[in-house]
Design a protein around this motif. Structure first.
Motif, PDB file in Angstrom:
ATOM      1  N   LEU A  24       0.835  -1.208   0.000  1.00 28.61           N
ATOM      2  CA  LEU A  24       0.000   0.000   0.000  1.00 28.61           C
ATOM      3  C   LEU A  24       0.866   1.252   0.000  1.00 28.61           C
ATOM      4  O   LEU A  24       0.575   2.220  -0.696  1.00 28.61           O
ATOM      5  N   ALA A  25       1.928   1.227   0.775  1.00 34.13           N
ATOM      6  CA  ALA A  25       2.833   2.374   0.817  1.00 34.13           C
ATOM      7  C   ALA A  25       3.488   2.576  -0.548  1.00 34.13           C
ATOM      8  O   ALA A  25       3.659   3.718  -0.988  1.00 34.13           O
ATOM      9  N   ALA A  26       3.813   1.491  -1.227  1.00 36.99           N
ATOM     10  CA  ALA A  26       4.431   1.608  -2.546  1.00 36.99           C
ATOM     11  C   ALA A  26       3.481   2.267  -3.536  1.00 36.99           C
ATOM     12  O   ALA A  26       3.902   3.092  -4.349  1.00 36.99           O
ATOM     13  N   VAL A  27       2.200   1.915  -3.465  1.00 31.53           N
ATOM     14  CA  VAL A  27       1.199   2.534  -4.348  1.00 31.53           C
ATOM     15  C   VAL A  27       1.137   4.035  -4.079  1.00 31.53           C
ATOM     16  O   VAL A  27       1.112   4.848  -5.011  1.00 31.53           O
ATOM     17  N   ILE A  28       1.136   4.401  -2.821  1.00 32.84           N
ATOM     18  CA  ILE A  28       1.068   5.816  -2.451  1.00 32.84           C
ATOM     19  C   ILE A  28       2.345   6.547  -2.876  1.00 32.84           C
ATOM     20  O   ILE A  28       2.286   7.672  -3.394  1.00 32.84           O
ATOM     21  N   VAL A  29       3.484   5.917  -2.715  1.00 36.96           N
ATOM     22  CA  VAL A  29       4.755   6.539  -3.108  1.00 36.96           C
ATOM     23  C   VAL A  29       4.810   6.748  -4.616  1.00 36.96           C
ATOM     24  O   VAL A  29       5.211   7.819  -5.092  1.00 36.96           O
ATOM     25  N   VAL A  30       4.397   5.758  -5.385  1.00 29.31           N
ATOM     26  CA  VAL A  30       4.388   5.908  -6.849  1.00 29.31           C
ATOM     27  C   VAL A  30       3.441   7.035  -7.257  1.00 29.31           C
ATOM     28  O   VAL A  30       3.774   7.854  -8.124  1.00 29.31           O
ATOM     29  N   GLY A  31       2.278   7.106  -6.619  1.00 32.45           N
ATOM     30  CA  GLY A  31       1.359   8.209  -6.890  1.00 32.45           C
ATOM     31  C   GLY A  31       1.989   9.555  -6.582  1.00 32.45           C
ATOM     32  O   GLY A  31       1.853  10.516  -7.349  1.00 32.45           O
ATOM     33  N   VAL A  36       4.778  14.593  -8.493  1.00 33.31           N
ATOM     34  CA  VAL A  36       5.969  15.449  -8.563  1.00 33.31           C
ATOM     35  C   VAL A  36       6.382  15.663 -10.018  1.00 33.31           C
ATOM     36  O   VAL A  36       6.729  16.787 -10.417  1.00 33.31           O
ATOM     37  N   VAL A  37       6.334  14.603 -10.829  1.00 32.10           N
ATOM     38  CA  VAL A  37       6.676  14.746 -12.247  1.00 32.10           C
ATOM     39  C   VAL A  37       5.732  15.736 -12.923  1.00 32.10           C
ATOM     40  O   VAL A  37       6.172  16.598 -13.701  1.00 32.10           O
ATOM     41  N   SER A  38       4.453  15.627 -12.613  1.00 34.25           N
ATOM     42  CA  SER A  38       3.467  16.547 -13.187  1.00 34.25           C
ATOM     43  C   SER A  38       3.781  17.993 -12.806  1.00 34.25           C
ATOM     44  O   SER A  38       3.825  18.885 -13.664  1.00 34.25           O
ATOM     45  N   ASP A  39       4.010  18.233 -11.533  1.00 28.52           N
ATOM     46  CA  ASP A  39       4.295  19.599 -11.071  1.00 28.52           C
ATOM     47  C   ASP A  39       5.635  20.114 -11.583  1.00 28.52           C
ATOM     48  O   ASP A  39       5.770  21.297 -11.912  1.00 28.52           O
TER      49      ASP A  39
END
Length: 86
Positions: A24-31, A36-39
């Motif tokens: 679950l943490a990995a999913v949140i980290v990837v999100g 960050v890439v978008s911004d």
């Protein structure tokens, strides 16, 4: 003996819980990283370099939408897991 201890469900429960929370943490980290890439794409286009409009839009929307989905899905799953009775 070790086989008896580590083959019991009670002994494996902390390990299984940590794996689930890590996923679950990995999913949140990837999100978060996609966000960050978008911004950063917006910031670079605004302050540093000219990024062609189609590429900028594709990059921003292509990372922002999946980022929001992953952040929301990971957070909701984490909340549901914490509310389950043990």
């Amino acid at each position: 003996n070790y086989i008896t201890v580590f083959s019991s469900a009670a002994a494996l429960r902390p390990f299984i819980v940590s794996v689930v929370y890590s996923a679950l943490a990995a999913v949140i980290v990837v999100g978060g990283l996609l966000f960050v890439v978008s911004d950063m794409t917006l910031a670079i286009a605004l302050f540093a370099a000219e990024i062609p409009e189609p590429l900028r839009t594709l990059t921003v929307i292509g990372t922002y939408v999946p980022a929001q989905i992953l952040l929301t899905a990971g957070t909701l799953r984490l909340i549901r897991r914490r509310r389950r009775p043990r």
